[in-house]
Design an enzyme around this catalytic site. Structure first.
Site, PDB file in Angstrom:
ATOM      1  N   PHE A 161      52.135  28.376  38.781  1.00 51.78           N
ATOM      2  CA  PHE A 161      50.899  29.135  38.657  1.00 51.78           C
ATOM      3  C   PHE A 161      49.890  28.213  37.960  1.00 51.78           C
ATOM      4  O   PHE A 161      50.271  27.421  37.106  1.00 51.78           O
ATOM      5  CB  PHE A 161      51.081  30.443  37.883  1.00 51.78           C
ATOM      6  CG  PHE A 161      49.794  31.225  37.843  1.00 51.78           C
ATOM      7  CD1 PHE A 161      49.331  31.872  38.975  1.00 51.78           C
ATOM      8  CD2 PHE A 161      49.013  31.237  36.698  1.00 51.78           C
ATOM      9  CE1 PHE A 161      48.117  32.529  38.972  1.00 51.78           C
ATOM     10  CE2 PHE A 161      47.790  31.897  36.682  1.00 51.78           C
ATOM     11  CZ  PHE A 161      47.341  32.546  37.823  1.00 51.78           C
ATOM     12  N   THR A 162      48.623  28.356  38.318  1.00 49.53           N
ATOM     13  CA  THR A 162      47.593  27.407  37.878  1.00 49.53           C
ATOM     14  C   THR A 162      47.607  27.155  36.366  1.00 49.53           C
ATOM     15  O   THR A 162      47.852  26.030  35.927  1.00 49.53           O
ATOM     16  CB  THR A 162      46.206  27.920  38.297  1.00 49.53           C
ATOM     17  OG1 THR A 162      46.063  29.263  37.844  1.00 49.53           O
ATOM     18  CG2 THR A 162      46.069  27.900  39.816  1.00 49.53           C
ATOM     19  N   TYR A 209      42.309  43.069   9.053  1.00 50.41           N
ATOM     20  CA  TYR A 209      42.562  41.661   9.360  1.00 50.41           C
ATOM     21  C   TYR A 209      44.060  41.381   9.440  1.00 50.41           C
ATOM     22  O   TYR A 209      44.499  40.514  10.179  1.00 50.41           O
ATOM     23  CB  TYR A 209      41.914  40.749   8.311  1.00 50.41           C
ATOM     24  CG  TYR A 209      41.898  39.306   8.764  1.00 50.41           C
ATOM     25  CD1 TYR A 209      40.924  38.867   9.657  1.00 50.41           C
ATOM     26  CD2 TYR A 209      42.875  38.403   8.351  1.00 50.41           C
ATOM     27  CE1 TYR A 209      40.918  37.561  10.122  1.00 50.41           C
ATOM     28  CE2 TYR A 209      42.881  37.099   8.816  1.00 50.41           C
ATOM     29  CZ  TYR A 209      41.894  36.672   9.696  1.00 50.41           C
ATOM     30  OH  TYR A 209      41.893  35.386  10.154  1.00 50.41           O
ATOM     31  N   LYS A 237      47.001  42.335  33.896  1.00 50.98           N
ATOM     32  CA  LYS A 237      47.612  42.765  35.158  1.00 50.98           C
ATOM     33  C   LYS A 237      48.409  44.050  34.896  1.00 50.98           C
ATOM     34  O   LYS A 237      47.813  45.097  34.722  1.00 50.98           O
ATOM     35  CB  LYS A 237      48.482  41.657  35.746  1.00 50.98           C
ATOM     36  CG  LYS A 237      47.672  40.560  36.417  1.00 50.98           C
ATOM     37  CD  LYS A 237      47.173  39.526  35.447  1.00 50.98           C
ATOM     38  CE  LYS A 237      46.622  38.301  36.120  1.00 50.98           C
ATOM     39  NZ  LYS A 237      46.955  37.061  35.457  1.00 50.98           N
ATOM     40  N   PHE A 261      39.221  24.934  40.916  1.00 47.47           N
ATOM     41  CA  PHE A 261      38.786  26.065  41.751  1.00 47.47           C
ATOM     42  C   PHE A 261      37.808  26.991  41.040  1.00 47.47           C
ATOM     43  O   PHE A 261      36.996  27.654  41.675  1.00 47.47           O
ATOM     44  CB  PHE A 261      40.005  26.865  42.237  1.00 47.47           C
ATOM     45  CG  PHE A 261      40.870  27.382  41.129  1.00 47.47           C
ATOM     46  CD1 PHE A 261      41.867  26.586  40.581  1.00 47.47           C
ATOM     47  CD2 PHE A 261      40.685  28.649  40.619  1.00 47.47           C
ATOM     48  CE1 PHE A 261      42.663  27.049  39.550  1.00 47.47           C
ATOM     49  CE2 PHE A 261      41.479  29.128  39.591  1.00 47.47           C
ATOM     50  CZ  PHE A 261      42.466  28.328  39.045  1.00 47.47           C
ATOM     51  N   ARG A 264      43.368  30.567  47.565  1.00 47.52           N
ATOM     52  CA  ARG A 264      44.620  30.138  46.937  1.00 47.52           C
ATOM     53  C   ARG A 264      45.257  29.128  47.893  1.00 47.52           C
ATOM     54  O   ARG A 264      46.125  29.464  48.687  1.00 47.52           O
ATOM     55  CB  ARG A 264      45.562  31.309  46.665  1.00 47.52           C
ATOM     56  CG  ARG A 264      45.135  32.189  45.500  1.00 47.52           C
ATOM     57  CD  ARG A 264      45.551  31.664  44.142  1.00 47.52           C
ATOM     58  NE  ARG A 264      44.503  30.975  43.404  1.00 47.52           N
ATOM     59  CZ  ARG A 264      44.317  31.046  42.099  1.00 47.52           C
ATOM     60  NH1 ARG A 264      45.083  31.827  41.358  1.00 47.52           N
ATOM     61  NH2 ARG A 264      43.392  30.353  41.501  1.00 47.52           N
ATOM     62  N   ASP A 306      57.536  34.626  33.273  1.00 46.45           N
ATOM     63  CA  ASP A 306      56.117  34.919  33.374  1.00 46.45           C
ATOM     64  C   ASP A 306      56.094  36.341  33.929  1.00 46.45           C
ATOM     65  O   ASP A 306      56.273  36.560  35.122  1.00 46.45           O
ATOM     66  CB  ASP A 306      55.435  33.934  34.323  1.00 46.45           C
ATOM     67  CG  ASP A 306      53.958  34.261  34.514  1.00 46.45           C
ATOM     68  OD1 ASP A 306      53.546  35.369  34.128  1.00 46.45           O
ATOM     69  OD2 ASP A 306      53.226  33.417  35.053  1.00 46.45           O
TER      70      ASP A 306
HETATM   71  C1  LIG Z   1      47.038  35.788  35.428  1.00 49.50           C
HETATM   72  C2  LIG Z   1      48.283  35.050  35.364  1.00 49.50           C
HETATM   73  C3  LIG Z   1      48.582  34.230  34.278  1.00 49.50           C
HETATM   74  C4  LIG Z   1      47.610  33.930  33.167  1.00 49.50           C
HETATM   75  O1  LIG Z   1      47.164  35.059  32.498  1.00 49.50           O
HETATM   76  P1  LIG Z   1      45.656  35.211  31.979  1.00 49.50           P
HETATM   77  O2  LIG Z   1      45.651  36.537  31.314  1.00 49.50           O
HETATM   78  O3  LIG Z   1      44.757  35.133  33.163  1.00 49.50           O
HETATM   79  O4  LIG Z   1      45.395  34.099  31.024  1.00 49.50           O
HETATM   80  C5  LIG Z   1      49.827  33.628  34.270  1.00 49.50           C
HETATM   81  N1  LIG Z   1      50.701  33.793  35.264  1.00 49.50           N
HETATM   82  C6  LIG Z   1      50.449  34.559  36.338  1.00 49.50           C
HETATM   83  C7  LIG Z   1      51.452  34.718  37.410  1.00 49.50           C
HETATM   84  C8  LIG Z   1      49.228  35.207  36.431  1.00 49.50           C
HETATM   85  O5  LIG Z   1      48.956  35.949  37.505  1.00 49.50           O
END
Ligand SMILES: *Cc1c(COP(=O)(O)O)cnc(C)c1O
Length: 458
Positions: A125-126, A73, A259, A449, A383, A216
């Site tokens: 970004f969303t 933990y 990613k 979306f 997109r 980011d």
């Molecule tokens: C995917 C993504 C995020 C968010 O990450 P998650 O792991 O999906 O929560 C933030 N910024 C960019 C550019 C992304 O492609």
């Protein structure tokens, strides 16, 4: 290496069968999904290019790493492995593990933003913008204008327009800008990179004004590989050296391990400032878990640490960029309108151009994604206007880019799969005049979306 293209720098050890469907089955499936590819069952999908997020194939080393999970933990040894990897590769002092990238965005937004603040970014970004806005900030796009033009060839189309950035500082005052969110690469511009020169210049303006630089860094390795390919003076540097330099100009970063972390789940917030780190640890226990695991299991932290190193291998990343370009070039040669230059993680179809007879508020990109699925079982993602959502007044944002993203998962598909994708997009392009748009039948209030439903217009 291969003759016409670079063959895979890996071999296949485990396979996963994929579903083959008929056109009738797919017509039924997309209707049931409200013409939203997010709502399709993956069992009904043949080639899944919805996203490169969490769809990576892990290596044998990473799978072996899972067995080393220390599921304590508190104080798991895998946290140390992850922290060491982040310190070694990125040079950040502190790491807060989160369940995925948006977990890190949530914490960063809460510890830095005050009501009425502004957060500039090189395109939104969303989830990133949603967290900024939920914490009372207004997002301001400071990406170069060229990024909004799908046909403009620019080697670093993700760059910040320094004049726009400076103008925002002059307009609202630096004390209203807690940080600039610098995305490397820029997802919604088509996976476009930021040059080292631009990163450096952004850092300089920011330092001078007491504004933090928060990256980011979801696709930082792809960004580094583009710098190596395109920027003067970096050809002979290793990916690792470039990565290290990129982050040397940042105060922190949010990372989605799904990613360039080469895993299926996980992420982190990386920071240099001890006070910010303390604030982040106070919040992570509320939203994620103990600071030494946050939103991840021990084994997941081990896998992401290994993934970060594998991601920075030149053979891996150069093959990835080549695969994406292979698909893009095939489409380009057939005259299909795509975003140029071809980005790092995906090929983006320009749906405004593709379906130039469908007005933007009849959702040309959403329509194209649905039609591509029916054509060949290839799943892609809208997109465009649907992803952009509505402003505070309740009107649609009308983004200049109205795109369909064909996202290539890492180490998953072969060139033969990409041939299938190219052939079916080309077929749709030949028959484009017959396509009709869509209308909403259900529209959720945020991040619409993901779960919106549509109906075909007559
Ligand atoms: C995917 C993504 C995020 C968010 O990450 P998650 O792991 O999906 O929560 C933030 N910024 C960019 C550019 C992304 O492609």
């Amino acid at each position: 290496m291969g003759k016409s293209y670079m063959a895979e720098p890996y071999k296949i050890k485990v396979v996963e069968k994929i579903g083959v469907t008929t056109r009738e089955q797919r017509e039924e499936a997309i209707k049931k999904a409200g013409y939203n590819t997010f709502l399709l069952d993956s069992q009904d999908v043949y080639i899944d290019l919805l996203t490169d997020s969490g769809t990576n194939a892990m290596s044998d080393d990473q799978w072996a790493g899972l067995m080393k999970g220390d599921e304590a933990y508190a104080g798991s040894k895998n946290f140390k492995t992850l922290k060491n990897a982040v310190q070694d590769l990125m040079g950040f002092e502190y790491v807060v593990p989160t369940h995925q990238g948006r977990g890190a965005e949530n914490i960063l937004s809460q510890i830095t933003i005050k009501e009425g603040d502004y957060v500039p970014g090189n395109m939104y970004f969303t989830t990133t913008r949603a967290h900024q806005e939920m914490n009372g900030a207004t997002f301001r796009d400071v990406v170069i204008d060229e990024a909004h033009d799908s046909t403009y060839e620019h080697p670093f189309k993700g760059n910040v327009d320094l004049d726009k950035y400076q103008a925002l500082i002059d307009e609202v005052g630096a004390d209203k800008i807690p940080y600039i969110c610098l995305a490397v690469t820029v997802n919604l511009a088509g996976g476009q990179p930021v040059s080292m020169e631009n990163i450096k210049a952004v850092a300089e303006i920011s330092r001078k004004n007491g504004i933090l630089v928060m990256m980011d860094c979801t696709r930082f390795v792809e960004n580094a590989a583009f710098i190596k390919e395109r920027e003067e003076g970096y050809q002979d540097k290793s990916i690792k050296e470039i990565v290290k330099e990129m982050f040397s100009y940042a105060d922190g970063a949010t990372m989605s391990g799904k990613k360039d972390g080469l895993v299926n789940i996980g992420g982190f917030l990386a920071l240099n400032d001890p006070d910010l780190y303390t604030k982040a640890t106070a919040l992570v226990v509320v939203f994620e878990g103990m600071p030494s695991y946050g939103g991840m299991t021990g084994r997941d932290m081990e896998a992401i640490a290994i993934g970060l190193y594998e991601s920075c291998e030149y053979n891996y990343i150069s093959h990835r960029l080549e695969q994406v370009r292979y698909l893009g070039k095939k489409l380009e040669e057939a005259g299909v309108p795509i975003v140029k230059p071809i980005g790092g993680h995906a090929v983006f179809l320009d749906a405004k151009e593709f379906y130039d007879h469908i007005p933007q508020d009849e959702f040309p990109a959403q329509t194209l994604a649905a039609n591509l699925y029916v054509e060949s079982g290839v799943r892609s993602m809208e997109r465009g206007i649907v992803s952009a959502g509505r402003n505070k007044e309740g009107n649609h944002y009308y983004p200049k880019l109205e795109l369909v993203r064909l996202t290539i998962p890492r180490r998953v598909y072969t060139y033969a799969h990409l041939d299938v994708v190219a052939d079916s997009v080309i077929e749709l392009y030949k028959n484009r005049k017959n396509a009709k748009g869509l209308k909403f039948v259900y529209e959720p209030p945020v991040l619409r979306f993901f779960t919106a439903r549509f109906e075909l217009l007559k």
